[in-house]
Write an enzyme that holds these catalytic residues in place. Structure first.
Site, PDB file in Angstrom:
ATOM      1  N   ARG A   1       1.062   8.760  -7.249  1.00 21.99           N
ATOM      2  CA  ARG A   1       1.568   7.429  -7.044  1.00 21.99           C
ATOM      3  C   ARG A   1       0.546   6.343  -7.028  1.00 21.99           C
ATOM      4  NH1 ARG A   1       5.163  10.762  -5.341  1.00 21.99           N
ATOM      5  NH2 ARG A   1       3.280  11.712  -4.649  1.00 21.99           N
TER       6      ARG A   1
ATOM      7  N   ARG B   1     -10.263   5.934  -3.632  1.00 24.94           N
ATOM      8  CA  ARG B   1      -9.618   6.964  -2.841  1.00 24.94           C
ATOM      9  C   ARG B   1     -10.618   8.215  -2.387  1.00 24.94           C
ATOM     10  NH1 ARG B   1      -3.655   9.757  -2.643  1.00 24.94           N
ATOM     11  NH2 ARG B   1      -3.262   7.900  -2.172  1.00 24.94           N
TER      12      ARG B   1
ATOM     13  N   HIS C   1      -4.565   2.871   4.318  1.00 22.41           N
ATOM     14  CA  HIS C   1      -3.778   2.794   2.963  1.00 22.41           C
ATOM     15  C   HIS C   1      -3.222   1.463   2.920  1.00 22.41           C
ATOM     16  CE1 HIS C   1      -2.451   4.032  -0.829  1.00 22.41           C
ATOM     17  NE2 HIS C   1      -1.984   5.242  -0.591  1.00 22.41           N
TER      18      HIS C   1
END
Ligand code: CP
Length: 311
Positions: free
Chosen positions: A58, A108, A136
């Protein structure tokens, strides 16, 4: 309000005020109304560099789709394999190189503090796409946007956050984001996966928090249930994971005890914590939530790149 996101690093949800999040939500609403040809001018020719050291579906793809919708494009890698990191290049050099190629950097990384480190190295804005079990922030922006979209005023709600509250970075960022809106929060987890104590005490000064082991005990009071996956990959000891896996399973039986207007959110991916039979329920909003990710991320990209956003 002048654009508070222009050329800013997005590292922690704690760096933002309520007014700034509301600004982003307004831009997100406006982008969804915009003609595609106008949308494509918002980041025309700009480049998003995606550096993914951990798997993602995602976050990476919604950012890439968002960049495409805005007329820009993305480059980068979805795992370090095949890059010069394999030859021993370090993260700092990789960041410096990407800084020279791109207008925005999305990172990330499995280490806490990695996004802050990247922001110190890169001149271009760095977006934290998930750092260790720490943060996040863009997921929290999406989660709060989704809650507002379905439920309106957050202040009046009772939210249950369920599952792995110790290692789950989405729960951590969401809690700090919600602290700006002050709903009532029930933290539901096994004892082993409770919110880290320093976080609990810090947040207790900012909003109403109560802890429970049993979901059944409180499900009837909830307006929103935010379910999280047990983060198997972050357990230092696999036997500890075995003890808590499958602690909470949302199925139609437990939902029969919930309010009619309850909504169920999940940052996804899910493993077994929400049964597939629940997907057909009008309460299940997690796939809509993930779809809205492309809009909140488009709003963020546009706001980072353009000082004056004109619609
Ligand atoms: N919610 C989330 O971060 O999903 P991905 O790991 O697929 O990016």
């Amino acid at each position: 309000m002048p654009n508070p996101f222009y050329h800013r690093d997005i590292i922690s949800i704690k760096d933002f005020t309520k007014e700034e999040l509301l600004y982003l939500f307004e831009i997100t609403d406006k982008l969804q109304e915009l003609e595609p040809y106008k949308l494509r001018k918002m980041a025309e020719g700009k480049i998003l560099g995606c550096l993914f050291f951990e798997p993602s579906t995602r976050t990476r793809i919604s950012f890439e789709v968002a960049m495409n919708m805005l007329g820009g494009y993305s480059v980068g890698f979805s795992e370090p394999k095949g890059t010069s990191l394999e030859k021993g290049e370090n993260l700092a050099d990789t960041l410096k190189v990407m800084d020279g190629y791109c207008d925005l950097i999305l990172l990330r990384h499995p280490k806490d503090g990695s996004a802050r480190f990247a922001a110190e190295i890169a001149e271009k804005p760095v977006i934290n796409g998930g750092s260790g079990s720490e943060e996040h922030p863009t997921q929290a922006m999406l989660d709060i946007y989704t809650i507002r979209k379905f439920k309106g005023e957050i202040e009046k709600l009772t939210l249950g956050i369920v599952g792995d509250l110790k290692y789950g970075r989405t729960a951590y960022s969401l809690l700090y984001g919600l602290a700006l809106f002050k709903p009532k929060i029930y933290l539901i987890s096994p004892n082993e996966l409770r919110v880290r104590r320093e976080v609990f005490y810090d947040l207790s000064n900012k909003l109403s928090l109560s802890e429970f082991n049993s979901l059944e005990e409180v499900i009837g009071e909830l307006d929103v249930i935010y379910v999280t996956r047990i983060q198997k990959e972050r357990f230092p000891d696999p036997q500890e994971y075995e003890k808590v896996k499958g602690s909470y399973i949302i199925d139609n039986k437990i939902l029969s005890k919930s309010k009619e207007e309850l909504i169920i959110l999940h940052p996804l991916p899910r493993v077994d914590e929400i049964k597939v039979e629940v997907d057909g329920s009008p309460k299940a909003k997690y796939f809509t939530q993930s779809m809205l990710g492309k809009y909140i991320r488009a709003a963020l990209i546009a706001s980072l790149l353009k000082r004056d956003l004109k619609f």
